[in-house]
Structures are given as C-alpha cells and as structure tokens.
Motif scaffolding. Structure first.
Motif, mmCIF file in Angstrom:
data_model
loop_
_atom_site.group_PDB
_atom_site.id
_atom_site.type_symbol
_atom_site.label_atom_id
_atom_site.label_comp_id
_atom_site.label_asym_id
_atom_site.label_seq_id
_atom_site.Cartn_x
_atom_site.Cartn_y
_atom_site.Cartn_z
ATOM 1 N N GLU B 9 -19.439 -22.442 7.791
ATOM 2 C CA GLU B 9 -17.467 -22.677 7.921
ATOM 3 C C GLU B 9 -16.500 -23.788 8.728
ATOM 4 O OE1 GLU B 9 -17.875 -20.299 11.894
ATOM 5 O OE2 GLU B 9 -18.487 -18.836 10.697
ATOM 6 N N VAL B 10 -17.301 -25.028 8.452
ATOM 7 C CA VAL B 10 -17.106 -26.080 8.010
ATOM 8 C C VAL B 10 -15.663 -26.396 6.974
ATOM 9 C CG1 VAL B 10 -16.590 -28.981 8.436
ATOM 10 C CG2 VAL B 10 -18.334 -27.190 9.822
ATOM 11 N N ALA B 11 -16.289 -26.019 5.664
ATOM 12 C CA ALA B 11 -15.820 -26.136 4.399
ATOM 13 C C ALA B 11 -14.680 -25.449 4.376
ATOM 14 C CB ALA B 11 -16.768 -25.348 3.697
ATOM 15 N N ILE B 12 -14.351 -23.706 5.486
ATOM 16 C CA ILE B 12 -13.980 -23.313 4.996
ATOM 17 C C ILE B 12 -12.471 -23.696 6.239
ATOM 18 C CG2 ILE B 12 -13.112 -20.510 5.786
ATOM 19 C CD1 ILE B 12 -16.145 -20.348 5.449
ATOM 20 N N ASN B 13 -12.462 -24.075 7.585
ATOM 21 C CA ASN B 13 -11.800 -25.296 7.943
ATOM 22 C C ASN B 13 -11.076 -25.758 7.107
ATOM 23 O OD1 ASN B 13 -12.244 -23.543 10.264
ATOM 24 N ND2 ASN B 13 -13.110 -24.644 10.792
ATOM 25 N N HIS B 14 -11.991 -27.382 6.812
ATOM 26 C CA HIS B 14 -11.206 -27.981 6.209
ATOM 27 C C HIS B 14 -10.775 -27.452 4.639
ATOM 28 C CE1 HIS B 14 -11.482 -32.529 4.303
ATOM 29 N NE2 HIS B 14 -11.338 -31.640 2.950
ATOM 30 N N GLU B 15 -10.979 -26.165 4.025
ATOM 31 C CA GLU B 15 -10.168 -26.320 2.582
ATOM 32 C C GLU B 15 -8.449 -25.542 3.103
ATOM 33 O OE1 GLU B 15 -12.740 -24.957 -0.802
ATOM 34 O OE2 GLU B 15 -14.284 -26.493 -0.393
ATOM 35 N N LEU B 16 -9.352 -23.780 3.696
ATOM 36 C CA LEU B 16 -8.321 -23.449 4.069
ATOM 37 C C LEU B 16 -7.399 -24.246 5.094
ATOM 38 C CD1 LEU B 16 -9.718 -20.383 4.755
ATOM 39 C CD2 LEU B 16 -8.534 -21.247 2.695
ATOM 40 N N LEU B 17 -7.069 -25.319 5.975
ATOM 41 C CA LEU B 17 -6.207 -26.299 6.558
ATOM 42 C C LEU B 17 -5.233 -26.792 5.663
ATOM 43 C CD1 LEU B 17 -7.762 -25.900 9.929
ATOM 44 C CD2 LEU B 17 -6.048 -24.747 9.034
ATOM 45 N N TRP B 276 -7.441 -22.620 -4.270
ATOM 46 C CA TRP B 276 -8.267 -22.549 -3.356
ATOM 47 C C TRP B 276 -9.178 -21.753 -4.597
ATOM 48 C CZ3 TRP B 276 -3.907 -20.948 0.368
ATOM 49 C CH2 TRP B 276 -3.852 -22.379 1.228
ATOM 50 N N ASP B 277 -10.199 -22.021 -5.131
ATOM 51 C CA ASP B 277 -10.786 -21.184 -6.338
ATOM 52 C C ASP B 277 -11.875 -20.887 -5.642
ATOM 53 O OD1 ASP B 277 -9.121 -22.855 -7.600
ATOM 54 O OD2 ASP B 277 -10.328 -23.884 -9.045
ATOM 55 N N ASN B 278 -12.756 -20.959 -4.583
ATOM 56 C CA ASN B 278 -13.253 -20.498 -3.954
ATOM 57 C C ASN B 278 -13.305 -19.223 -3.203
ATOM 58 O OD1 ASN B 278 -15.808 -22.092 -4.580
ATOM 59 N ND2 ASN B 278 -15.335 -23.442 -2.908
ATOM 60 N N TYR B 279 -12.050 -19.282 -3.121
ATOM 61 C CA TYR B 279 -11.286 -18.200 -2.000
ATOM 62 C C TYR B 279 -10.635 -16.609 -2.494
ATOM 63 C CZ TYR B 279 -12.623 -20.981 0.868
ATOM 64 O OH TYR B 279 -13.404 -22.404 1.879
ATOM 65 N N ILE B 280 -9.669 -17.858 -3.018
ATOM 66 C CA ILE B 280 -8.403 -16.459 -3.807
ATOM 67 C C ILE B 280 -9.554 -16.366 -5.401
ATOM 68 C CG2 ILE B 280 -6.609 -15.847 -5.069
ATOM 69 C CD1 ILE B 280 -5.986 -17.605 -3.386
ATOM 70 N N ARG B 281 -10.290 -15.393 -5.727
ATOM 71 C CA ARG B 281 -11.080 -15.440 -6.669
ATOM 72 C C ARG B 281 -11.102 -14.268 -8.389
ATOM 73 N NH1 ARG B 281 -14.969 -15.645 -2.729
ATOM 74 N NH2 ARG B 281 -15.930 -13.699 -3.255
ATOM 75 N N PRO B 282 -11.801 -14.105 -9.133
ATOM 76 C CA PRO B 282 -11.144 -12.827 -10.057
ATOM 77 C C PRO B 282 -11.290 -11.484 -9.937
ATOM 78 C CG PRO B 282 -12.493 -14.784 -11.628
ATOM 79 C CD PRO B 282 -12.435 -15.124 -10.258
ATOM 80 N N GLU B 283 -12.472 -11.655 -9.467
ATOM 81 C CA GLU B 283 -12.473 -10.369 -8.402
ATOM 82 C C GLU B 283 -11.538 -10.137 -7.948
ATOM 83 O OE1 GLU B 283 -16.193 -11.658 -6.420
ATOM 84 O OE2 GLU B 283 -15.258 -11.044 -4.300
ATOM 85 N N HIS B 284 -10.888 -10.178 -7.190
ATOM 86 C CA HIS B 284 -9.679 -10.423 -5.928
ATOM 87 C C HIS B 284 -9.015 -9.936 -7.072
ATOM 88 C CE1 HIS B 284 -11.725 -12.769 -3.153
ATOM 89 N NE2 HIS B 284 -11.321 -11.820 -2.715
ATOM 90 N N PHE B 285 -8.484 -10.172 -8.290
ATOM 91 C CA PHE B 285 -7.364 -9.852 -8.976
ATOM 92 C C PHE B 285 -7.795 -8.683 -9.935
ATOM 93 C CE2 PHE B 285 -6.693 -14.467 -8.418
ATOM 94 C CZ PHE B 285 -4.957 -14.654 -8.284
ATOM 95 N N ASP B 286 -8.604 -8.532 -10.087
ATOM 96 C CA ASP B 286 -9.243 -7.031 -10.935
ATOM 97 C C ASP B 286 -9.511 -6.245 -9.379
ATOM 98 O OD1 ASP B 286 -12.016 -6.661 -12.885
ATOM 99 O OD2 ASP B 286 -12.555 -5.396 -10.868
ATOM 100 N N GLU B 433 -10.761 -13.914 8.896
ATOM 101 C CA GLU B 433 -10.956 -12.821 7.939
ATOM 102 C C GLU B 433 -12.044 -13.618 6.903
ATOM 103 O OE1 GLU B 433 -10.569 -9.778 7.862
ATOM 104 O OE2 GLU B 433 -7.909 -9.840 8.263
ATOM 105 N N THR B 434 -11.270 -14.642 6.341
ATOM 106 C CA THR B 434 -12.705 -15.339 5.372
ATOM 107 C C THR B 434 -14.537 -15.761 6.164
ATOM 108 O OG1 THR B 434 -10.650 -16.581 4.651
ATOM 109 C CG2 THR B 434 -12.710 -16.804 3.520
#
Lengths: 246, 459, 472
Positions: B9-17, B276-286, B433-434
C-alpha cells in the motif's frame, strides 16, 4: 393543446395560388421585399447561400429539348395548421394564432434554427448578419414592420401589419370586413392575379371558392402539415392537369 | 494469462500520488501550450458573438453543421464514464478498477465541453436563459416543453449533476489520503473537500452504498441523455435522413463505442505520461477491447438497420439523400473514411490478442474510432439537411468555415487542459479501488495451473 | 492455494461429484413420475389438436388475414425458444459462473426451434410474393420490402433458410454441450438410455484434446447462434410484419423483436428452472442465486422492452405524418387498443414493479411469477403485431405501393381453429423439449463439476463469500 376546430375566431386567413396563371415575373418577390423590410440579398449573400425571399418563385424545367417548358411555383410560408416548426421551438417564438396563421415573435427568438430544420418547405430565414441598407434605401423602409436584428428567424407573415390595419379601420368605421379589403403585398403586385388572399371562414371569399376547385392541391400532403396556402394545378394544354413537380 | 501484481500500500500511495504531490516536468509547458489554444478558441467565440453567425459556413437549408456535430460527439464521449463505472460496478467486473476515475472524469469534462456548442450556436447567445432555464422571467411564458431542445438541457443537466456527484463520492477516500500528506493551503483545501473522511466502517458503508445507488440511478439517465439528443433529429419528419425510429438506441450504442474508445486513448496517455505500468496493464486494454468488439458489432447492426430502412421507403428525396451520403463527392470519401475508421479497421484488429495487448496499437485504433464516430454524426446531420424534401430548388451544400474548425480544435484543447489541471490536484487512478482490488483478488491453484480468482460476496 | 490471512475455509454444502453423477446421470433418473407422464400425454393430445387446427385452417381459408393468429403463434414461439439458448451463451462468454446450472435448460430451447422450422412451412405458402400487385398494376410494380429487386420469392427462401440454420446451429450447440453428460450416462446409467448415450457420446472420454475440441465448438456455435438469431429475428420481423403493412417504416422494430426474444428466453429459463426444481429433483443444483441473476437480467430486458417500444412510438407520435399516424393507429390506438394496454401492463408495468424489489428477485417464487406474466403478455404482444399486420390487406393497390395505409383494418377475432393452433403449437414445442429431457439431464453434470472445480465457498473475515477462478 387547442385544436384548429376549437379555436374561436372569426377569421381564418389563407392564400390560394393559381399555378396556371403564374408567369414567374417575380413582382411578388419585389413587393414583399419592399413591404416587409427584408434584408438585401446582395451578390455576397447569394454566394454565402443565405439569401432572403419570404416568397420565392421556384422554377422547374419540364420535358426534353427542344420541347422544354419552364414551370413556376411561388412558395411562401404555408401557414400550416399542423406546422412542424411550431412544436420544436424551445422558447415559443413561433406559434399558431387564432386566425390560422403561423406567427413568429421576433423578441422571443433566440436563434436555435430548429424551426428552420423542421420546415419542409424551407421558407424560414435566419439573420446570419445584422441587416444593413444603403443610405439611399433607408427611407423606403416600412415603418409598420419591425427590422429584424441578427440571430433571429423570420418568415412570411401574411403581411400581418396590413391585416391589423384594415381590421382597425373597419372597426373604427363600423363596417363589415369584405373579401378583398385586405391585400398582401404579393397579391397586390401580382399582374395575373395568380395569388389571392382572403378568409376561409367566409364561404363567398375568392380563396374559399378556389379551395373547392378541382385543381386544388397542397404541397407535401404526406407530412400531414395541413397548409393554409392552397395551390391550383397547372392545366397542361396537351391534356390533363399536371400538378407541381410532385 | 493474467498476471496479478502484488503491490504494497505504501508503494501504491507513492506511485499514484506522483502527479499530485510533485509536479512532473512536462506538466507546466503542456498546460500553457493548451491554454494558448483555449484562449484562441475563446477569441473565436468572441468574434462570433460580435459579428454574428455569418462567420460560420452555415446557410439555408443547412442550419446545423459542425457545431451540432461536435456537440453530439462530446455528449457521446461522455457516455464512457457511466458505462464503465456504473455498469461494470454493478456487474462486479474486477478489471474496471483502475479505469473508473478517468472514465468519470471524461464524462464530466466532455459534458462541460458539449454544453458550449448548442449555446454558442444560438443566434442570440445572450438570451439563452429563456431557453435553458424553466423560469418565466418577465416574458410570462415558460420554455416549450414539447421541444426536444428543451429536453436537452434537462437531460444533460441531470447527467452532469449526477456524474459530478458520482465522481466526488468516489474521490472522497483519496481526498482523505491527500489531506494527510499535504501541508499549508493545500492541506486546508483537502480538509474541506474530504468532508471529514476518516475511513471508519460507517463511512465506508455509506460510500459504497452511495456508489451503488448512484450507479443504478445514473443508468436510466445515461440512456436517456443520448436518446434525447437523438430525438432532436428523429422527431423531425421533414428531414428524411433523420426521421428514423432506431435513432435512440443507435445513438446510445454509438456513444458507448466512441466513449469507451476515448477511455482507451486516455488510459494509454496516462500510462505514458505518469509511468503507471503497474496499474494500467495490457490486460485492462484487452478487456476494454473485448467490450469494444461487442459494442461495435451492435453498433454496426444499428447502422445497417438505419441505412436499409433509409432505402426501404423507395421515396425519391430519401434515395437522393442516401445517394449523396454514400456515393457523391466529397461525401463518398467521408463515408468510406467513416466506415473504415469506425469499424472496418479497428474491429478486425481487436480480434487479435496481440493487438489487444499492445498499448500503442490500442491507442491508435481507439483514435481511429473517434475520427469515424465524429464523421458518423456529421454524415447524419448535414446530408439530411442539404437534401430536404422534394423541393430540389432549395437543395444546397455546406462548407465548414475555418472558424468552425478552430472551435473544434478548441474543444479538444479545452478537455485536455481541464484533465491536466485536475490531475494536478486529484489522483487519476483511484487509490482505494486499487487497494480494494489487491484484497479482492487472489490466486487459486488448480492442478498445475495458477489461476487468478476473485472474491464474490454472498451476503 | 494461495490464501491471504483474510480468507478462511468454509463448509461446502454443494453436492459432491459422486452425488451429482448419481442424481443426474445414474440409474436414479430412469423413473418417470406419473405426474410428468400424464402431463406429457396431455401435451401430446394438445399437439394433435394443434395439427387439426392447421388442417382446418387450410380448409377454411379466406385469404391471408385468416393466418394472423398462426403467424402470431409462430412468432411467439420463435421469440421464446429462439431466445432461450442465448441465456446459455451470453454469460458463458462473459465467464459467469452462476449460469452453469441452467445452461442446459436454456440450450434445450433449440429443440423446439427445430419443430418451429417445420411450422414455418404453412406460413411461407401464405406470405405474398414480392410481385403481389404486378397483375393489376403492371410488371414493374413490387410490394415494398427490403428485398428490392431480388427474385419474387426471396423472402420465402431466406426466411426458410435462416430459420433452418438457426435450428441446426442450435441443435448442434445443445448436442455439443450435452456430450460429456452423455458420456457420463454411458458410464453410469442403464437400459435404453445407456445404449443411446453410448451412440451419441461419440467416444468422449474427457481427454484434454477432447475438452479443447468441445470448448472450441461451444464458442464457435455460440457466436454463430447469436449471429443467426439476430438475422432470423431481423428477417422474420420485417417480412412477416413490417413490410406487409404499407407505410410502416420502423427501423428499430427488428431490435425490439430481438429484445423481446431475450426477455422471453429468460422467462422460459426461469420457468424451466422452477419446474425442474419442482418436478425434476434438482433442488440441490438450481438455487436462489440462479433465480436472482436471471431475474436481474429479466428486469433489464423488461426495461429495454419499454425503451425500444418508446423509441419508435415517440418518433411516430411526434412525426405526425400520414404514415406515422396510421402506424400508431394500427398497432397501438386503433383496432387493438385494449390488447395494447394489456400488453403494456403485462410485459412492462407489472414485471417492472414486481421485479424491482430485491426481496422478490432474490426468491424462488418471484421470478417465476413474473416470467409467467411476461410470457403471456408477449403472446398478446405478438397477436397485436402479427394479427394486425396480416389483416392489413390493401384494398387500394395504388395506395399500397406508396407509403400510406389506406383503410384501417378491423379487429380480427380468433375463431375456433385459431384457438386450436394457439394452444396446440406451443404444446408441441414443449413436448419436444420434454421428450429430449428423458435422455439428457436437465442440469448439466459437467458444468456442475467444473463449477465445483473453479469456485469454492469461503469465509472472508466474518462474511460468507465465494472464491471464483477466472480461467482464460
């Protein structure tokens, strides 16, 4: 909604156009231009495809060369009883009055041009520019008619200013309004009497008689617009009555 | 095979903000560049107010042109947000999570943009309050409830209000996070905006219930908005190409087509800009591409019905209209481009898994779809008007003026600028949500296969 | 299994694989309850009455307006049985786990569709040719249709072909989806069923390649079925309704037909699930979750019914042109006004206000009640549409070739043969499905086993939850 039958009014104005008599001289167009302060359709405006003509003569060619005939149909606002332009206006700038006329209230109009799209006859005109007249023409403007500013719709009003004036005069004089008392600018100018204006509620008026003629037709029947302008079909010399171009 | 990323969760906060707590280097120049275009657009509007609508290419009989096309286009784009947030939330599609905020945002900003067009398009824009507000002022009459143009402000106003609320409710937990990590005036701002969010169970329950309720309430509004926009055209019997009963569902499906494509475009841009490669991933595009295939095929069915019923009547003006729309220069070129870009190029490409998982390909195909969908609206609106009824004497064509093109450009710059401004102050990917997704997904081992699994609540 | 600390194991109350096999494929299901037997005999008797009705319809035939009720019945059956297999396909494509227990019931709708393909034949004889008016009005005058200059009997040909294709694709899909179950019956059953199952299972032993083959076939036939269903609905609604009425130009109508087909298909599956629980001993497999999910979709299609109806209504009503008003009068406010309002309440208002309550949706009795109401309402809706269109025989041929309906036709009432047909044909369709269920289990065994494999009940903190795997 008040239907046409329920409206209480002594008049139901209408026009009859005898297409057979029309020579395409355009006198009505000019008369209308002068009477109703219509903005000038200059060459510039023509190229912009924004010309004004509350009444216009549509010219269609018939037949194969060399036996080609030109036919003319004067088209103005048809003052439909069931007008497609009326319900679509968001601000009630156009509505049906109790005398069978489709009227335009310039002050209410915000210029969405939806009525222009709704009109199947293309007889509604939009003021894309502020209308201007050369100084020499300033004095010919009719003081009885509002000059429309830019951004609003306008169309044939059946010369409502004349109807009102004559009505006032007859009331003042205490006499009955007779058929022929009111002439619109175009009917007055028509040299062949192809255009006739009158009251459908008066059975003896010329328009009532013409409306019961065998040659009578109205434009775009299938749309159910129920126009108050009726047409009398052209009589083809080679036999049979040819209607408009429909 | 979907790969689950385990993130703490720390990484999520850090990266998304990343975009909020610090300012990326490219941010200011880009916003300034867009601001120049936006100001240029406002200047054009000023010219139009000053001189009148004569400066556009509109004429008689083509009273509506590029502005209304663009209005329909942006209203269409706005359908992405609710489609993705509400429908996918109600059907518990797990992959929606990183996409929701961006989609809702697109809804709000594209609606704000769409609203401009009918208003500046009015002949006397200073009087539009008579039209859009149900109040009789000094005139003694209310707006005409029979006019579809009066239904529009109601529908769009409701939609805008609803989707703003929707966006805000989903933003609350993240505002709480930002409040705790800022100082100074920003801290005060987030304190007020987060409405005392602490993340206690009661608040979470209220937030979730509000989200679900708003989703369910927004769905009928979502359908009604574009239906009403379509009825602006469909209820007019005088214009042959418009008077078609399929318009309402046709427009709604077309809107979803263009809207979801716009979300794809935006996600690709977000991934590139903020990394944001860890969050928006090819599977979402798929997943989005699969959804798009279904939507595009439904849309094609409606298009086919619209065209075949156009010819079905066999009436002369309608045939003339269809002939011009499809076979006459330059409309035939537009029609071909429209068909290729809206369907024939992207959809077959999406059938390939490699394309669906390739972000650059998805970016370009989604752009193609929106070019096509803009042209679709143009091809519906303008040819119908220029070939109206059998009075050939009044048939005429329409040339778009440079000013109109300028305002089309303005609309894109305006949306992008609003987005970037928003991204400075609020996170574009919902943090909560993440994190929730991290909890709600796990892996199960079946035989030798490690399979991603989701948790469905039963109670 | 990777478990986070939030997840703990829960008691699994689902029937075990052995129990499921014994119930669904074992010898236990050879016995037929006497009630079901009686019911099937009644259906058979009704089917005979239906066929008698068709014969007498041919004898008492005063023109095509007499065939309206026949067309309505066929249209209704197409709506239901054609739509039902979609319930098996659509959620499966979206990887929904809840649909597995009812997938079989849904796919069996295709069996009745093949009966329907035969019932189309009399209707094809009665469908007017494209050159209907040419004898009076001249060779080049054709009736308005989507076929333009195609050969004179193009609609007859294409409708027959497309409905036959639909029946074939549907039957094939139902068969492919049944193969693993037939293999199970071969291995665990007895008697004539085992013999038949052995022939039909085609050596299925559950090898990985065989499963791959099966998955691929289901995927392809599913997509094909959907496309064919759209096509059939499109053609049928246009050729047997819209183009028979001069002036009816309604581009949303085919989609309205499709939506009602989904609605009726869902209603059929809900009723089938209810009946198989009640009489088929499948309470352990079909539960509240299925009713709830199917109910949600049925509510959605019910709302869409109104949306599609309203889309065409407002355009006609606002358009006010002659053909617009005539169409509204024919279908809504004219000869069938009482029927229309009944339909409006049965198909939209009542199901809407019943199904909007979660308590009703999430119950075993709510969705079936709504389903019965919807199916009956849709039957009346088909009467409103098809009887009206078949009765619009133009008196004035000149008008018929333009876009205006001349005189408004009068209300057509069914005679005794129509009633025979309306009762008999659906009974025939239902009977065909029940006959097939004697061999094929009504709940798919392999779907149940797969469902056990990839999902499992867990406790998430203090709540109950289901862990569902999402295979590619």
């Amino acid at each position: 909604m008040v239907t046409a039958a329920e409206r209480v009014s002594s008049h139901k104005w209408g026009m009859a156009v005898d297409v057979d008599r029309c020579t395409g001289c355009q006198a009505c167009v000019m008369a209308c231009q002068a009477e109703n302060n219509i903005p000038l359709s200059t060459e510039d405006i023509y190229r912009q495809k924004r010309t004004f003509a509350w009444i216009r003569i549509e010219r269609y060619w018939y037949g194969e060369f060399p036996n080609v005939k030109a036919r003319f149909i004067p088209i103005m606002c048809q003052h439909c009883e069931n007008a497609p332009c009326e319900p679509v206006c968001p601000v009630f700038a156009t509505y049906h009055n109790t005398e069978g006329m489709n009227v335009q209230v310039y002050n209410r109009c915000v210029g969405t041009r939806y009525c222009g799209n709704g009109c199947p006859y293309n007889v509604r005109f939009f003021n894309y520019w502020e209308p201007t007249w050369p100084t020499s023409l300033r004095n010919q403007l009719n003081p009885d008619v509002t000059i429309r500013s830019r951004g609003i719709m306008e169309k044939c009003s059946f010369c409502v200013q004349r109807i009102r004036r004559v009505s006032r005069e007859t009331t003042r004089d205490g006499r009955e309004l007779q058929d022929g008392d009111i002439e619109t600018a175009c009917t007055e100018a028509c040299p062949t009497n192809a255009l006739v204006f009158g009251d459908y509620n008066d059975d003896k008026s010329r328009v009532s008689i013409m409306r019961n003629d065998d040659r009578k037709y109205t434009h775009l029947d299938a749309l159910n617009t129920d126009p108050n302008v009726v047409y009398l079909a052209q009589v083809d010399a080679t036999g049979g009555a040819a209607g408009g171009h429909e | 095979m979907q790969q689950r990323r385990i993130l703490d969760e720390v990484a999520i906060n850090h990266e998304l903000l990343r975009g909020n707590l610090a300012t990326p280097k490219w941010w200011l120049p880009t916003v300034l560049g867009l601001l120049v275009v936006v100001l240029f657009g406002f200047t054009l509007m000023g010219i139009m107010f000053n001189k009148g609508l004569g400066v556009t290419g509109l004429n008689r009989p083509v009273y509506w042109g590029l502005f209304i096309t663009t209005f329909v286009f942006w209203v269409g784009i706005s359908h992405a947000g609710i489609m993705i947030s509400a429908i996918l939330r109600l059907t518990q599609a797990e992959w929606r999570r990183p996409v929701t905020r961006a989609a809702e945002l697109l809804t709000v900003f594209s609606l704000l943009t769409a609203l401009f067009f009918p208003l500046i398009h009015a002949g006397r824009p200073w009087r539009i309050f008579y039209w859009i507000t149900p109040f009789d002022f000094a005139r003694g009459i209310f707006p005409n409830a029979r006019s579809p143009l009066v239904w529009d402000p109601f529908a769009i106003g409701t939609y805008l209000t609803g989707s703003t609320l929707f966006l805000y409710v989903a933003l609350l937990p993240d505002l709480g996070v930002l409040r705790d990590r800022t100082t100074g005036w920003k801290h005060s701002f987030y304190t007020v905006a987060s409405l005392g969010w602490r993340g206690n169970p009661r608040q979470w329950r209220l937030q979730t219930v509000a989200g679900i309720l708003l989703s369910a309430l927004m769905l009928p509004i979502f359908v009604s908005v574009h239906s009403i926009v379509s009825w602006d055209f469909a209820v007019t019997p005088s214009v042959e190409g418009w008077h078609s009963t399929v318009f309402a569902p046709y427009f709604v499906v077309g809107a979803v087509h263009s809207g979801v494509s716009a979300v794809v475009t935006m996600m690709a841009v977000m991934r590139w800009l903020w990394g944001w490669d860890n969050y928006i991933r090819p599977e979402h595009f798929d997943a989005l591409a699969r959804l798009l295939i279904v939507v595009a095929c439904a849309w094609l069915g409606f298009t086919f019905a619209e065209l075949i019923f156009g010819v079905y009547s066999l009436e002369a003006p309608e045939r003339a209209l269809r002939e011009m729309q499809m076979f006459q220069w330059p409309w035939n070129l537009l029609f071909i481009i429209f068909f290729l870009t809206a369907f024939a190029i992207p959809v077959p490409l999406w059938f390939f898994k490699r394309v669906r998982n390739n972000i650059a390909m998805m970016f370009w195909t989604s752009i193609l779809v929106n070019i096509g969908m803009w042209l679709e609206r143009f091809l519906i609106i303008v040819p119908g008007l220029s070939r109206k009824q059998p009075f050939v004497f009044t048939w005429d064509s329409y040339q778009v003026s440079p000013l109109e093109w300028g305002l089309l450009l303005w609309s894109f710059a305006w949306v992008m600028m609003l987005m970037l401004l928003f991204s400075k102050f609020f996170p574009l990917i919902p943090l909560f949500e993440t994190k929730e997704s991290q909890v709600f997904t796990t892996d199960v081992k079946i035989g030798r296969v490690n399979m991603p699994a989701v948790i469905r609540e039963l109670d | 299994m990777v478990t986070s600390s939030l997840i703990t194991d829960a008691v699994d109350e689902r029937p075990s694989n052995i129990e499921a096999t014994a119930t669904l494929a074992g010898e236990g299901r050879t016995a037929v309850s006497s009630g079901l037997k009686l019911f099937m005999w009644i259906l058979a008797a009704l089917s005979v009455i239906g066929i008698v009705g068709i014969v007498f319809r041919f004898i008492n035939d005063d023109g095509r307006q007499d065939w309206g009720y026949y067309a309505a019945t066929v249209g209704w059956m197409l709506t239901i049985f054609g739509g039902a297999p979609m319930v098996a396909i659509a959620p499966a494509l979206a990887k929904a786990n809840w649909v597995r227990p009812v997938a079989r019931i849904a796919s069996l709708g295709a069996v009745a569709t093949s009966v329907l393909a035969l019932l189309l034949i009399p209707l094809l004889f009665k469908l007017p040719a494209l050159t209907e008016f040419s004898e009076v009005l001249g060779d080049d005058v054709r009736r308005r249709s989507i076929w333009f200059d195609s050969p004179d009997y193009a609609p007859h040909f294409w409708n027959a072909l497309s409905l036959a294709t639909l029946a074939l694709v549907g039957m094939f899909m139902a068969y492919v989806m049944a193969i693993p179950d037939l293999a199970a019956i071969r291995d665990h059953g007895s008697g004539w069923k085992q013999r038949w199952a052995k022939k039909l299972a085609r050596g299925f032993h559950g090898r990985p390649q065989q499963w791959e083959w099966l998955k691929m076939r289901i995927g392809i036939t599913g997509a094909l079925y959907f496309a064919t269903l759209m096509f059939v609905n499109f053609l049928f609604s246009l050729d047997f309704a819209v183009s028979m009425v001069p002036g009816w130009k309604d581009s949303v109508f085919p989609f309205y037909h499709v939506i009602t087909s989904f609605q009726a298909g869902l209603a059929f599956v809900i009723l089938g699930a209810w009946a198989s629980r009640r009489w088929g001993g499948t309470e352990k497999f079909i539960g509240q979750e299925q009713m709830w999910s199917l109910g949600k979709f049925m509510l959605a299609t019910t709302l869409l019914w109104f949306y599609f109806f309203y889309s065409s209504f407002i355009v006609f009503w606002y358009g006010r042109s002659e053909s617009d008003t005539a169409t509204i009068k024919l279908l809504v406010s004219g000869p069938y006004i009482y029927l229309f309002w009944t339909v409006f309440f049965l198909v939209f208002i009542i199901p809407w206000w019943v199904m909007i309550w979660n308590k009703v949706r999430d119950s075993l009795w709510g969705p079936p009640i709504a389903a019965v109401i919807i199916l009956f309402g849709l039957f009346l809706d088909r009467i409103r549409i098809y009887v009206a269109s078949w009765s619009a025989v133009p008196d004035d041929l000149e008008l018929a070739t333009t876009s205006i309906l001349g005189d408004m036709p009068e209300t057509m009432w069914p005679d005794i043969f129509d009633i025979f047909i309306m009762v008999g044909l659906p009974a025939l369709g239902l009977l065909s499905i029940l006959l097939v269920t004697r061999l094929v289990p009504v709940v798919s065994l392999w779907e149940m086993q797969q469902s056990r494999l990839i999902s499992k009940p867990i406790r998430f903190l203090r709540g109950h939850a289901l862990l569902v795997g999402k295979p590619d």
